[in-house]
Design a protein around this motif. Structure first.
Motif, PDB file in Angstrom:
ATOM      1  N   ILE A 215       0.832  -1.238  -0.011  1.00  0.00           N
ATOM      2  CA  ILE A 215      -0.039   0.092   0.078  1.00  0.00           C
ATOM      3  C   ILE A 215       0.960   1.236  -0.077  1.00  0.00           C
ATOM      4  CG2 ILE A 215      -1.583   1.242   1.361  1.00  0.00           C
ATOM      5  CD1 ILE A 215      -2.859  -1.366   2.491  1.00  0.00           C
ATOM      6  N   ARG A 219       1.016   3.892  -2.991  1.00  0.00           N
ATOM      7  CA  ARG A 219       0.826   5.502  -2.697  1.00  0.00           C
ATOM      8  C   ARG A 219       2.110   6.259  -3.237  1.00  0.00           C
ATOM      9  NH1 ARG A 219      -1.775   5.046   3.310  1.00  0.00           N
ATOM     10  NH2 ARG A 219      -4.156   4.597   2.500  1.00  0.00           N
ATOM     11  N   HIS A 222       2.136   6.607  -6.833  1.00  0.00           N
ATOM     12  CA  HIS A 222       0.940   7.717  -7.431  1.00  0.00           C
ATOM     13  C   HIS A 222       1.458   9.090  -6.967  1.00  0.00           C
ATOM     14  CE1 HIS A 222      -3.490   9.294  -7.030  1.00  0.00           C
ATOM     15  NE2 HIS A 222      -3.026   9.351  -8.104  1.00  0.00           N
ATOM     16  N   LYS A 296      -6.919   6.309 -12.198  1.00  0.00           N
ATOM     17  CA  LYS A 296      -8.203   5.720 -11.659  1.00  0.00           C
ATOM     18  C   LYS A 296      -7.737   4.326 -11.565  1.00  0.00           C
ATOM     19  CE  LYS A 296     -11.890   8.349 -13.643  1.00  0.00           C
ATOM     20  NZ  LYS A 296     -12.972   8.448 -14.796  1.00  0.00           N
ATOM     21  N   GLU A 299      -5.908   4.231  -8.111  1.00  0.00           N
ATOM     22  CA  GLU A 299      -7.054   4.327  -6.971  1.00  0.00           C
ATOM     23  C   GLU A 299      -7.926   3.034  -7.042  1.00  0.00           C
ATOM     24  OE1 GLU A 299      -9.201   7.748  -8.032  1.00  0.00           O
ATOM     25  OE2 GLU A 299      -7.634   9.160  -7.446  1.00  0.00           O
ATOM     26  N   SER A 300      -7.943   2.379  -8.126  1.00  0.00           N
ATOM     27  CA  SER A 300      -8.688   1.294  -7.811  1.00  0.00           C
ATOM     28  C   SER A 300      -7.864   0.203  -7.244  1.00  0.00           C
ATOM     29  CB  SER A 300      -9.035   0.484  -9.193  1.00  0.00           C
ATOM     30  OG  SER A 300      -9.607  -0.758  -9.353  1.00  0.00           O
ATOM     31  N   LEU A 302      -5.931   0.606  -4.545  1.00  0.00           N
ATOM     32  CA  LEU A 302      -6.003   0.711  -3.358  1.00  0.00           C
ATOM     33  C   LEU A 302      -7.197   0.321  -2.800  1.00  0.00           C
ATOM     34  CD1 LEU A 302      -4.026   4.007  -3.083  1.00  0.00           C
ATOM     35  CD2 LEU A 302      -3.053   1.943  -2.301  1.00  0.00           C
ATOM     36  N   SER A 303      -8.354   0.862  -3.452  1.00  0.00           N
ATOM     37  CA  SER A 303      -9.713   0.688  -3.013  1.00  0.00           C
ATOM     38  C   SER A 303     -10.275  -0.783  -3.187  1.00  0.00           C
ATOM     39  CB  SER A 303     -10.736   1.884  -3.625  1.00  0.00           C
ATOM     40  OG  SER A 303     -10.801   1.701  -4.923  1.00  0.00           O
ATOM     41  N   ASP A 304      -9.951  -1.183  -4.289  1.00  0.00           N
ATOM     42  CA  ASP A 304     -10.637  -2.482  -4.488  1.00  0.00           C
ATOM     43  C   ASP A 304      -9.717  -3.570  -4.419  1.00  0.00           C
ATOM     44  OD1 ASP A 304     -12.925  -1.058  -5.374  1.00  0.00           O
ATOM     45  OD2 ASP A 304     -12.268  -0.730  -7.282  1.00  0.00           O
ATOM     46  N   ASP A 305      -8.545  -3.798  -5.351  1.00  0.00           N
ATOM     47  CA  ASP A 305      -7.672  -5.071  -5.410  1.00  0.00           C
ATOM     48  C   ASP A 305      -7.191  -5.208  -3.905  1.00  0.00           C
ATOM     49  OD1 ASP A 305      -8.511  -4.766  -8.184  1.00  0.00           O
ATOM     50  OD2 ASP A 305      -6.618  -4.037  -8.591  1.00  0.00           O
ATOM     51  N   THR A 307      -8.355  -4.773  -0.900  1.00  0.00           N
ATOM     52  CA  THR A 307      -9.394  -5.017  -0.185  1.00  0.00           C
ATOM     53  C   THR A 307      -9.748  -6.240  -0.345  1.00  0.00           C
ATOM     54  OG1 THR A 307     -10.241  -2.567  -0.083  1.00  0.00           O
ATOM     55  CG2 THR A 307     -11.770  -4.590   0.606  1.00  0.00           C
ATOM     56  N   ARG A 308      -9.746  -6.800  -1.676  1.00  0.00           N
ATOM     57  CA  ARG A 308     -10.261  -8.167  -1.926  1.00  0.00           C
ATOM     58  C   ARG A 308      -8.924  -9.200  -1.371  1.00  0.00           C
ATOM     59  NH1 ARG A 308     -12.202  -5.945  -6.776  1.00  0.00           N
ATOM     60  NH2 ARG A 308     -10.147  -6.357  -7.931  1.00  0.00           N
TER      61      ARG A 308
END
Length: 431
Positions: A215, A219, A222, A296, A299-300, A302-305, A307-308
């Protein structure tokens, strides 16, 4: 195997200590080209470093779960002016980024932080969540001297780490020699237990720490992409060279613009001086422009992959054996003398341990108002409240002491209650 343990200059190498069926040494050049080992990137630090880098393998249960990296002794005094011949702080930074735990070792009687030690700490300070500090050989000091030394260490480290709270410090004498001043024996034992527990749990949470590093790296990618895109936009069609010099000179001002434009925290931006030296080598007009779909995508991640992936971790941990989850062997397998402490005091001995202090408890009991040789809950509460323990703890003590569950305490039950109060006040846990 092959290591010389003692005062400097014996510890002049980066030593990887890992598990092997047979004792042996592996030269640094061999380690750096072995595709099965994670050290190939270290080749970029050159041959001088690789000659000061080696591995030691030994058949130890402890090393089945973790590997250790022993760094060279820190130079002090006039020896600091002698070049090591390789980027020492760069190597430290490389290992720090990949380690699960970083231990800084200080001797209680030698707290001077040399210039090289200061630069070494600054090189790893971005890994503050991994850092633990050991104040060793603390048995050489009295209690009063130790308090002064501890305060001096905290003050010195806060100046270097630039944080209001310094990492966890373990105080003790971490070897098998007799203690010179044993007044702090209980403190040293408790500190060693805490350190062992911290290290013992590293394998259990290794995957989570790797996710945390992923993570942080995502970041960082990014932030760097946004920065390079910003620098590209600043370049004019004519006079690129002069504009580049102006940007590098005033990079701290451009940092503030980047923070404002992209909503980036100052702590997430790379060191301005390091960035200045790196930007000298590049043509800003050739930097890529960050596209919206690329942003995007980050960001995906961090927020989606991620998390899964995090949702899969409990299943992975459940599939591990206990030996894979914790470190075992050596000091991690605690062996105590058969003497109970706290709630286990008197274990294996004849007689009731409470009886040792029975006379003082009976004296208090006989001074209280009784009904048929027992005291009520109200009377007991008034007496037990004198301990200033919270009601939740006093409730536990009442439950343990009222053996026959009749709502009263007889002289034996009252003695047990007073004994449990004393244990709790001494810092022991109730069963």
């Amino acid at each position: 195997p092959g290591m010389i343990i003692g005062p400097e200059p014996t510890t002049d190498r980066f030593e990887i200590i890992s598990y092997g069926k047979e004792d042996g040494k592996i030269p640094g050049n061999v380690l750096a080209v072995d595709s099965k080992k994670p050290y190939r990137k270290l080749q970029e630090f050159g041959g001088v470093f690789l000659s000061r880098f080696e591995g030691s393998e030994t058949n130890s249960d402890v090393l089945k779960s973790i590997s250790l990296v022993d760094t060279p002794g820190i130079l002090a005094g006039e020896k600091q002016s002698i070049s090591r011949g390789y980027d020492f702080t760069g190597v430290l930074r490389w290992f720090a980024e990949r380690a699960d735990r970083i231990i800084l070792l200080f001797d209680a009687h030698k707290l001077d932080i040399s210039d090289e030690f200061k630069s070494a700490i600054e090189a790893i300070k971005n890994q503050e969540d991994k850092i633990r500090i050991i104040l060793n050989k603390a048995d050489m000091m009295t209690h009063q001297q130790l308090m002064r030394v501890y305060g001096a260490l905290m003050w010195s480290l806060s100046k270097i780490l630039h944080t209001p709270e310094v990492a966890r410090v373990y105080v003790g004498s971490f070897w098998s020699k007799p203690l010179q001043f044993d007044g702090n024996r209980e403190l040293f034992e408790a500190e060693q237990d805490d350190l062992v527990k911290d290290l013992q749990g590293l394998p259990r949470f290794a995957t989570i720490r790797k996710m945390n590093d992923l993570i942080k790296r995502t970041r960082s990618v990014h932030v760097h992409a946004q920065m390079l895109s910003y620098l590209r936009k600043q370049m004019p069609a004519i006079g690129k060279s002069s504009k580049k010099k102006e940007i590098i000179k005033n990079l701290d001002k451009h940092y503030r613009n980047i923070q404002s434009e992209f909503g980036i925290s100052a702590a997430d931006l790379p060191d301005v001086d390091v960035m200045r030296s790196k930007l000298e080598k590049y043509d800003f007009s050739k930097f890529p422009t960050l596209k919206k779909e690329q942003e995007k995508g980050l960001e995906s991640v961090l927020s989606d992959d991620i998390t899964r992936v995090m949702q899969l971790l409990p299943h992975e941990e459940a599939g591990k054996s206990e030996t894979e989850k914790t470190v075992a062997g050596g000091v991690f397998t605690k062996e105590n003398m058969p003497v109970g402490t706290g709630i286990l005091a008197g274990k294996g001995e004849k007689g009731w341990v409470v009886a040792r202090e029975r006379s003082s408890y009976d004296e208090v009991f006989n001074s209280l108002e009784q009904t048929d040789g027992k005291i009520t809950g109200t009377v007991a509460r008034k007496e037990l409240l004198k301990s200033k323990l919270p009601n939740s703890e006093l409730g536990k003590i009442w439950r343990l002491a009222d053996i026959d569950r009749d709502g009263y305490l007889d002289i034996d039950e009252f003695a047990l209650a007073k004994y449990l109060v004393r244990l709790k006040l001494a810092g022991h846990e109730l069963p």
